[in-house]
Design a protein around this motif. Structure first.
Motif, PDB file in Angstrom:
ATOM      1  N   PHE A  85       8.046   5.051   0.870  1.00  0.00           N
ATOM      2  CA  PHE A  85       7.433   4.795   2.052  1.00  0.00           C
ATOM      3  C   PHE A  85       8.501   4.424   3.080  1.00  0.00           C
ATOM      4  CE2 PHE A  85       8.032   0.784  -0.413  1.00  0.00           C
ATOM      5  CZ  PHE A  85       8.671   0.020   0.735  1.00  0.00           C
TER       6      PHE A  85
ATOM      7  N   LYS B 211      12.647   4.008  -1.300  1.00  0.00           N
ATOM      8  CA  LYS B 211      11.995   4.297  -2.657  1.00  0.00           C
ATOM      9  C   LYS B 211      12.139   2.841  -3.467  1.00  0.00           C
ATOM     10  CE  LYS B 211      11.721   7.651  -6.262  1.00  0.00           C
ATOM     11  NZ  LYS B 211      11.892   9.047  -6.725  1.00  0.00           N
TER      12      LYS B 211
ATOM     13  N   LYS C 124       0.736  -1.193   0.039  1.00  0.00           N
ATOM     14  CA  LYS C 124      -0.134   0.120   0.095  1.00  0.00           C
ATOM     15  C   LYS C 124       0.949   1.249  -0.090  1.00  0.00           C
ATOM     16  CE  LYS C 124      -3.837  -2.340   2.334  1.00  0.00           C
ATOM     17  NZ  LYS C 124      -4.741  -2.366   3.536  1.00  0.00           N
ATOM     18  N   ALA C 125       1.804   1.274  -1.008  1.00  0.00           N
ATOM     19  CA  ALA C 125       2.950   2.297  -0.982  1.00  0.00           C
ATOM     20  C   ALA C 125       2.314   3.467  -1.735  1.00  0.00           C
ATOM     21  CB  ALA C 125       4.196   2.012  -1.440  1.00  0.00           C
ATOM     22  N   ASP C 126       2.950   4.643  -1.598  1.00  0.00           N
ATOM     23  CA  ASP C 126       2.590   5.662  -2.514  1.00  0.00           C
ATOM     24  C   ASP C 126       2.821   5.338  -3.773  1.00  0.00           C
ATOM     25  OD1 ASP C 126       2.261   8.116  -3.757  1.00  0.00           O
ATOM     26  OD2 ASP C 126       3.112   9.424  -2.328  1.00  0.00           O
ATOM     27  N   GLN C 127       1.776   5.461  -4.753  1.00  0.00           N
ATOM     28  CA  GLN C 127       2.103   4.906  -6.427  1.00  0.00           C
ATOM     29  C   GLN C 127       2.794   6.096  -7.074  1.00  0.00           C
ATOM     30  OE1 GLN C 127       1.377   1.903  -7.427  1.00  0.00           O
ATOM     31  NE2 GLN C 127       0.529   1.018  -5.706  1.00  0.00           N
ATOM     32  N   SER C 128       2.467   7.414  -6.557  1.00  0.00           N
ATOM     33  CA  SER C 128       2.993   8.387  -7.323  1.00  0.00           C
ATOM     34  C   SER C 128       4.631   8.418  -7.249  1.00  0.00           C
ATOM     35  CB  SER C 128       2.455   9.567  -6.747  1.00  0.00           C
ATOM     36  OG  SER C 128       2.799   9.782  -5.357  1.00  0.00           O
ATOM     37  N   ASN C 129       5.082   8.125  -6.042  1.00  0.00           N
ATOM     38  CA  ASN C 129       6.505   8.074  -6.153  1.00  0.00           C
ATOM     39  C   ASN C 129       7.386   7.013  -5.472  1.00  0.00           C
ATOM     40  OD1 ASN C 129       6.171   8.147  -3.500  1.00  0.00           O
ATOM     41  ND2 ASN C 129       6.590  10.357  -2.822  1.00  0.00           N
ATOM     42  N   SER C 130       6.396   5.780  -5.196  1.00  0.00           N
ATOM     43  CA  SER C 130       6.905   4.478  -4.996  1.00  0.00           C
ATOM     44  C   SER C 130       7.622   4.590  -3.609  1.00  0.00           C
ATOM     45  CB  SER C 130       7.854   3.948  -6.002  1.00  0.00           C
ATOM     46  OG  SER C 130       7.043   3.868  -7.172  1.00  0.00           O
TER      47      SER C 130
END
Length: 275
Positions: A260, A269, A252-258
């Motif tokens: 967390f 990253k 469930k990581a931030d898809q915009s910049n990969s």
């Protein structure tokens, strides 16, 4: 195969720091003027250090035993020679010693205060002096063998790095007399010589690997402060992984910049591993 590809650090005077890593530590350096970064690295499979320029009025980096980040380790065949070369270039280095049955090592800090460990391929009692190479700054080849972080909950850390990202656990080193245990992981198909990961037989083998391992110091019950997000400090560690899209979804990581944080506050990253 995945890999630890970049260790990104925010610093003041990045060009000066890169010059120090080139002159004193013998790394190759490159500049990306548009990104305001300098990269320092040894040729081979090891991680690249990326220095991001930050404003001088920001927070100055100070190494702390309470931080979730500790150091990098540079592995060499002759620690005494490396220390001699670094001190001749004007940087102080601690006196090397054989630390228990872990390794022959010493420590220094770069000009911005980030800790570096020099770690010998062999234990002191097994050392055979190699022929020095006068063309190299350290008198020998070197590898960034470790990035060392800290954790309060090793099971959570292993759940991320081993079980989700696909790293292999190569060595477990119980240093309970000093209140911690070390865990070493890497993206590799190699297996240590002894299947018992606690075996001391694996340690010299580990210090001779051509790639960078993640070393996690587990200190149950001790504080582990997440990394600052502003001023000087470690920005993130970039890891290239296989099955990139599924891993991002699972975590469930931030898809915009990969990007967390790990369970203890180390910012990661992810990138897709090239085939």
């Amino acid at each position: 195969m995945g890999k630890i590809s970049e260790h990104v650090i925010r610093v003041v005077n990045s060009a000066s720091l890169a010059s120090w890593y080139k002159t004193v530590m013998g790394m190759q350096v490159t500049e990306d003027a548009s990104a305001k970064t300098w990269t320092a690295f040894y040729h081979g499979e090891g991680v690249k250090l990326v220095f991001q320029e930050v404003a001088s009025k920001g927070t100055t980096y100070k190494s702390s035993r309470d931080s979730c980040y500790w150091k990098i380790g540079v592995t060499v065949s002759d620690v005494d020679l490396a220390r001699e070369k670094i001190m001749a270039a004007g940087t102080q280095v601690s006196v090397p010693n054989q630390f228990l049955d872990v390794g022959y090592l010493c420590h220094l800090a770069d000009p911005n205060g980030f800790t570096i460990e020099l770690l010998q391929h062999t234990f002191k009692q097994n050392f055979v002096k190699p022929f020095p190479d006068p063309s190299l700054a350290l008198g020998q080849t070197a590898v960034i063998g470790q990035i060392t972080t800290r954790s309060q909950d090793i099971e959570a850390s292993l759940g991320l790095y081993r079980d989700s990202l696909g790293m292999k656990l190569l060595s477990i080193q119980d240093i309970s007399d000093y209140g911690f245990c070390l865990y070493f992981l890497a993206f590799t198909a190699e297996n240590p010589p002894d299947q018992d990961l606690a075996s001391t037989k694996n340690r010299e083998w580990l210090w001779q690997r051509p790639y960078t391992t993640l070393e996690i110091q587990c200190r149950p019950g001790q504080s582990c402060v997440p990394m600052d997000k502003e001023g000087e400090g470690v920005d993130h560690i970039t890891m290239e992984v296989e099955d990139y899209a599924n891993i991002l979804t699972k975590l469930k990581a931030d898809q915009s910049n990969s990007s967390f944080p790990d369970p203890d506050g180390i910012q990661l990253k992810l990138k897709s591993a090239s085939r």
